[in-house]
Scaffold this motif. Structure first.
Motif, short mmCIF file in Angstrom:
data_model
loop_
_atom_site.label_atom_id
_atom_site.label_comp_id
_atom_site.label_asym_id
_atom_site.label_seq_id
_atom_site.Cartn_x
_atom_site.Cartn_y
_atom_site.Cartn_z
N UNK A 1 -3.39 -0.05 -4.62
CA UNK A 1 -4.69 0.24 -4.03
C UNK A 1 -5.34 -1.08 -3.62
N UNK A 2 -6.56 -0.99 -3.10
CA UNK A 2 -7.18 -2.18 -2.54
C UNK A 2 -7.37 -3.28 -3.59
N UNK A 3 -7.67 -2.87 -4.82
CA UNK A 3 -7.87 -3.87 -5.87
C UNK A 3 -6.59 -4.67 -6.13
N UNK B 1 -0.27 8.56 -3.38
CA UNK B 1 0.93 7.91 -2.81
C UNK B 1 1.88 7.47 -3.91
N UNK B 2 1.27 6.88 -4.94
CA UNK B 2 2.04 6.31 -6.03
C UNK B 2 2.82 7.39 -6.77
N UNK C 1 -3.62 1.09 5.51
CA UNK C 1 -2.17 1.08 5.30
C UNK C 1 -1.38 1.22 6.61
N UNK D 1 -8.97 4.77 -3.39
CA UNK D 1 -8.27 4.52 -4.62
C UNK D 1 -7.47 5.75 -5.07
N UNK E 1 -9.07 -4.90 2.84
CA UNK E 1 -9.72 -3.92 3.71
C UNK E 1 -8.77 -3.33 4.75
N UNK F 1 -0.90 8.11 3.61
CA UNK F 1 -1.06 6.74 4.10
C UNK F 1 -2.25 6.67 5.05
N UNK G 1 -4.43 6.19 -3.06
CA UNK G 1 -3.37 5.29 -3.53
C UNK G 1 -2.64 5.93 -4.70
N UNK H 1 0.83 -1.20 0.00
CA UNK H 1 0.00 0.00 0.00
C UNK H 1 0.87 1.26 0.00
#
Ligand SMILES: Nc1ncnc2c1ncn2[C@@H]1O[C@H](COP(=O)(O)OP(=O)(O)OP(=O)(O)O)[C@@H](O)[C@H]1O
Ligand SMILES: [Mg+2]
Lengths: 395, 224
Positions: A306-308, B82-83, A389, B76, A386, B55, B79, A301
């Motif tokens: 991401x979660x996917x 962050x990326x 992070x 999402x 779920x 985070x 994320x 993470x």
């Protein structure tokens, strides 16, 4: 996709022992399914082949050997009565006994089929995998004390091989061997002796009795209609439709097929139970996995997953576990199936019990294992995805 | 601004106990700045870092990274931030043990959809940049702490982020490999990256242009 697989392969390789233990349930389940179903499939295949040998245009009339109902006696007149039915091309009455056969001072018990010599070739020499001659000739019109031997009856039954022109003693009478059939692979057929029905019945005092009747249907006629006509005619003559059956090859295959479907379902079901246990095993390990790999999830993470991504990683893990277990189970199951085959051949004789791992079975078991893996991995993967992070990283 | 925080509050709830890790922090970090965050244990430094790196979400207040307000974003989208925007360096290195140095460095690029060949090429370049060109196929367990931390720095750079967040990057290292890591991070800052480090090492902390002192979840003072 490939990347997920690559990643999962790393995971699998990193935890070889744990992966193996997780898989044990699936391996055993798939192994059980493959080996058990292969026995059922093998039996079915063997029977189908036997029946297909009859030819697809044939109808068989045979006394029903069953408890409770006394079997009906078939006689020559019954066969004759069928000859002029519409759609019937040819009627061949058969009488069979098991008789002592002597050659070179050695006596063996062999199955003897009596057939009208004139009709012998047409009865046995036509159709898909029928008999062919290895040496000599077919029985022919006017042949009386002549026999044609099945391959093994000639080659294996006696200490010395019986060749065309030799003489054998059948129930005390001397017969000349006029032909030998090639190997059919069917043990029963290969150990049989073929001769004139009239002579055979004379020797055994069987009068005009028949064991079964083979009917061939005229080209272009509907075999089912002909079968019904045969049935009606016999019912009128015998006054009953009990105690014998009139079946087309197709029907026989169907009824046999459904019997073996039951066998396969029962076997498969038993094996399925062990697979469910295997699935629970995978799910359990996967859930423990998620707890153990929390830190890894946190790193993923923090690296921008991401979660996917996390979900897919864990599902791929489970799927790969499933497939790996399936492949191992398939290989082991195939081994067991071969072993059963060899043991059966050795102790029961050739062709009695063959097992068969069909391509369908192989594909089915792999797909099934994959499915087991994915399904049991869904919930753990969801749990993994779920995680927050920061929580995951604190592990 | 690279990072700006306004009235940020973060509370943790464990069962019935509520811990207020941050109690109203406001902070502006310009692009290309070199920031150190110091303070006693439990003063909220790591909590602050996690918020600055998307985070975690604040309980209240606003966090902006490179001008993007995080409060309305989905998991999402966080994320993605962050990326693209941040690279993390942790005290415990946080490498994935089953992957080689090369694969660890390539990992963030997987999630941003870089092709495998480009990923591997860039990961190799980054490892060379941190002086580990000869260690690409080593697993973390086969490397020293200093080497592992340099791999982690290479990984933090993978997606070319604006911001490097390092939470006690020298905390688990001996003096000489710690120095090496400091030198490397400062070099990156010299090349234009915004660098934020949490440290207990006053020597290290003093080197930053902007020094943030924290206590009890609050910013005590900012020195420039
Ligand atoms: N996930 C969490 N759940 C509950 N409490 C937490 C959580 N994370 C941090 N805390 C608490 O918040 C406070 C601040 O923690 P934080 O980790 O930010 O401190 P720190 O300044 O980084 O300390 P250290 O120097 O020891 O790393 C501490 O009291 C800590 O116990
Ligand atoms: Mg901390």
């Amino acid at each position: 996709m490939i990347e997920y697989l690559r990643y999962s392969l790393r995971t699998l390789a990193h935890h070889k022992m744990r992966s193996f233990l997780t898989l044990l349930g699936v391996i055993i389940g798939i192994m059980a399914i493959v080996s058990m179903v292969s026995v059922g499939a093998g039996m079915e295949q063997a029977l189908r082949k036997k029946l297909e040998d009859l030819g697809s245009d044939k109808i068989v009339v045979s006394p029903r050997i069953a408890y409770g109902t006394s079997s009906i006696l078939l006689v020559d007149a019954d066969a004759e009565a069928l000859e002029n039915l519409q759609g019937v091309a040819f009627v061949s009455p058969i009488y069979t006994v098991t008789s002592d056969v002597e050659y070179g001072g050695e006596t063996q018990l062999l199955k003897v089929l009596g057939v009208d010599p004139e009709k012998a070739e047409e009865t046995f020499g036509r159709g898909a995998s029928s008999y062919s001659l290895l040496a000599g000739r077919w029985l022919g019109r006017g042949d009386r004390y002549k026999v044609v031997l099945g391959y093994s009856a000639a080659k294996d039954a006696f200490p010395r091989e019986v060749s065309v022109g030799s003489r054998v003693r059948l129930h005390g009478r001397e017969f000349e061997v006029v032909g030998v059939f090639s190997k059919t692979g069917d043990r029963d057929k290969d150990y049989s002796v073929y001769t004139s029905i009239d002579v055979l019945r004379e020797i055994f005092g069987a009068g005009d009795r028949l064991t079964f009747i083979i009917i061939r249907v005229e080209k272009g006629s509907d075999i089912e209609q002909v079968r019904q006509r045969v049935e009606e005619r016999l019912k009128r003559r015998k006054g009953t439709d009990k105690g014998y059956f009139v079946m087309t090859q197709q029907e026989i295959i169907q009824s046999v097929g459904s019997a073996y479907t039951v066998v396969k379902v029962v076997f498969g079901g038993l094996a399925g139970v062990s697979l469910i246990v295997g699935a629970i095993g995978i799910a359990n390990t996967m859930i423990m996995n998620v707890t153990e790999r929390r830190r890894e999830i946190g790193i993923l993470l923090a690296s921008g997953a991401d979660r996917m991504h996390v979900m897919r990683i864990f599902i791929t893990d489970a799927a790969l576990l499933g497939i790996a277990g399936g492949a191992a189970g398939l290989a082991l199951g195939y081994g067991v199936s071969r072993a059963i085959n060899l043991a059966a051949e050795r102790y029961l004789g050739e062709g009695v019990l063959t097992t068969s791992v069909t391509p369908e079975l192989a594909v089915f078991s792999l797909v099934f294992a994959l499915l087991v893996g994915v399904v049991s991995g869904l919930y753990p993967a969801y749990r993994a995805s779920r995680l927050e992070p920061v929580e995951a990283l604190r592990a | 601004m690279a990072i700006s925080l306004r009235d940020v509050v973060k509370r943790y709830r464990t069962g019935k106990v509520v811990v207020e890790a941050l109690r109203g922090v406001s902070l502006e970090i310009p692009r290309g700045e070199y920031v150190s965050i110091m303070g006693p244990s439990g003063s909220g430094k790591s909590t602050l870092m996690n918020l600055m790196g998307a985070l975690d979400r604040p309980t209240s207040g606003s966090v902006r990274i490179d001008g993007i307000e995080l409060s309305g974003l989905s998991d999402r989208e966080l994320a993605v931030v962050r990326r693209k925007k941040v690279g993390f360096v942790f005290q415990q290195f946080n490498l994935i043990s089953k992957l080689t140095a090369l694969e660890n460095v390539a990992l963030p690029m997987w999630f941003s959809g870089v092709s495998r060949s480009r990923r591997m090429r860039r990961a190799r370049e980054l490892l060379e940049l941190v002086g580990l060109g000869h260690r690409v196929h080593h697993k973390p367990s086969e490397m020293s702490g200093g080497e592992q931390q340099r791999v982690a720095i290479a990984r933090a750079l993978a997606n070319e982020p604006e911001i490097i967040l390092a939470d006690e990057p020298t905390g688990n290292l001996d003096t000489s490999s710690g120095m090496e890591v400091v030198r490397l991070l400062e070099e990156l800052n010299a090349q234009g990256k915004t660098l934020v480090v949490v440290t207990h090492d006053t020597q290290f902390g003093r080197r930053a242009r902007m020094r943030v002192k924290m206590r009890d979840g609050q910013v005590l003072e900012v020195e420039r």
